[in-house]
Design an enzyme around this catalytic site. Structure first.
Site, PDB file in Angstrom:
ATOM      1  N   ALA A  65       3.595  -7.736 -77.163  1.00 29.27           N
ATOM      2  CA  ALA A  65       4.888  -8.000 -77.274  1.00 29.27           C
ATOM      3  C   ALA A  65       4.930  -9.649 -77.483  1.00 29.27           C
ATOM      4  CB  ALA A  65       5.566  -7.662 -76.157  1.00 29.27           C
ATOM      5  N   GLY A 110       1.969  -3.883 -76.334  1.00 29.13           N
ATOM      6  CA  GLY A 110       2.836  -2.864 -77.180  1.00 29.13           C
ATOM      7  C   GLY A 110       2.388  -2.431 -78.306  1.00 29.13           C
ATOM      8  N   GLU A 113       0.583   0.550 -77.441  1.00 24.87           N
ATOM      9  CA  GLU A 113       1.601   1.389 -77.095  1.00 24.87           C
ATOM     10  C   GLU A 113       2.294   2.141 -78.490  1.00 24.87           C
ATOM     11  OE1 GLU A 113       3.435   0.554 -72.941  1.00 24.87           O
ATOM     12  OE2 GLU A 113       3.247  -1.137 -74.323  1.00 24.87           O
ATOM     13  N   GLU A 133      -1.688  -5.825 -69.804  1.00 22.72           N
ATOM     14  CA  GLU A 133      -0.456  -6.482 -69.228  1.00 22.72           C
ATOM     15  C   GLU A 133      -0.729  -7.050 -68.032  1.00 22.72           C
ATOM     16  OE1 GLU A 133       1.141  -3.528 -72.156  1.00 22.72           O
ATOM     17  OE2 GLU A 133      -0.802  -3.829 -70.844  1.00 22.72           O
TER      18      GLU A 133
END
Length: 258
Positions: A65, A110, A113, A133
């Site tokens: 991200a 992300g 993901e 993370e």
């Protein structure tokens, strides 16, 4: 139309490319919004039968991200961001048209993901996967804790989540996180080859295969009951009549998605 992604269609396959190579294709608000629009196009355009998601450049699929957007967010704003990411990624997972992640480099946070939200993954030899993370004092928020556990098992998933360690492509293949590992210059061709084969099959049956498989992980549904229901539904389609007739007549079927 887009500023952070690009799209093109070839042989009924929609190619979605996250196009921020200078930022290693990091997910920001614009990428998420445009990705959501592109997925709507996948759902609604009858000329599209399947899709590939990949990243621009040789280094990254999506390296995570855009952390700059996290600064200053409060509790409720963090939850809103997670809800948005989960909504878009669930839309990909629930697509009745198959979506392959062509992972051409780093798929972290992300990005991992996003890859896991696709129906399956093909990786280039230089690909790396991870959910780092914890290094930021965070956990995955776009479904990563759930899909990683589903795909590689609880023990391996928790180890990766709490260490922040990365998986190389060969280990990802061993763990079942990816279906194939290929040289980077063969990555998109491999994805196209698979989807061109899938695109010859009955679209309604393909969509129901995806839906039934997803029901395994949906605690509100009984997967066996869903399978019976969708198996029966297939008998009400023109594609089922065409497919069985073609088989008995020893010819190739011409499926219309009806």
């Amino acid at each position: 139309m887009y500023s952070a992604i690009t799209t093109s269609v070839e042989n009924a396959i929609l190619l979605i490319t996250i196009n921020r190579p200078d930022k290693l294709n990091a997910l920001n608000k614009t990428v998420l919004d445009e990705l959501n629009t592109a997925v709507d196009e996948l759902y609604n355009n009858n000329a599209i039968r399947s899709a590939i998601i990949t990243g621009a450049g040789p280094k990254a699929f999506v390296a995570g991200a855009d952390i700059g957007e996290f600064q200053g967010l409060k509790h409720s704003e963090g939850m809103d961001l997670a809800h948005k990411g989960q909504y878009i990624f669930k839309k990909i997972e629930d697509s009745p048209k198959p979506v392959i992640a062509a992972v051409n480099g780093f798929a972290l946070g992300g990005g991992c993901e996003l890859a896991m939200a696709c129906h399956f993954r093909i990786a280039s030899e230089n690909a790396k996967f991870g959910q780092p993370e914890v290094n930021l004092g965070l956990i995955p928020g776009y479904g990563g804790t759930q899909r990683l556990t589903q795909l590689i098992g609880k023990g391996r998933a928790i180890e990766l989540l709490i260490t922040g360690n990365l998986l190389d492509a060969a280990t990802a293949l061993q763990y079942g996180l990816v279906n194939y590992v290929v040289p980077q210059d063969e990555l998109l061709a491999k994805a196209h080859t698979i989807l061109e084969q899938v695109n010859t099959k009955a679209p309604l049956a393909v969509g129901r295969c995806i839906k039934a498989a997803n029901a395994v992980f949906d605690h509100t549904k009984d997967g066996f009951t869903e399978e019976v229901k969708m198996f029966g539904e297939c008998f009400a389609t023109q594609d089922m009549i065409e497919g069985t007739n073609a088989f008995l007549e020893k010819r190739k079927p011409n499926f219309q998605g009806k």
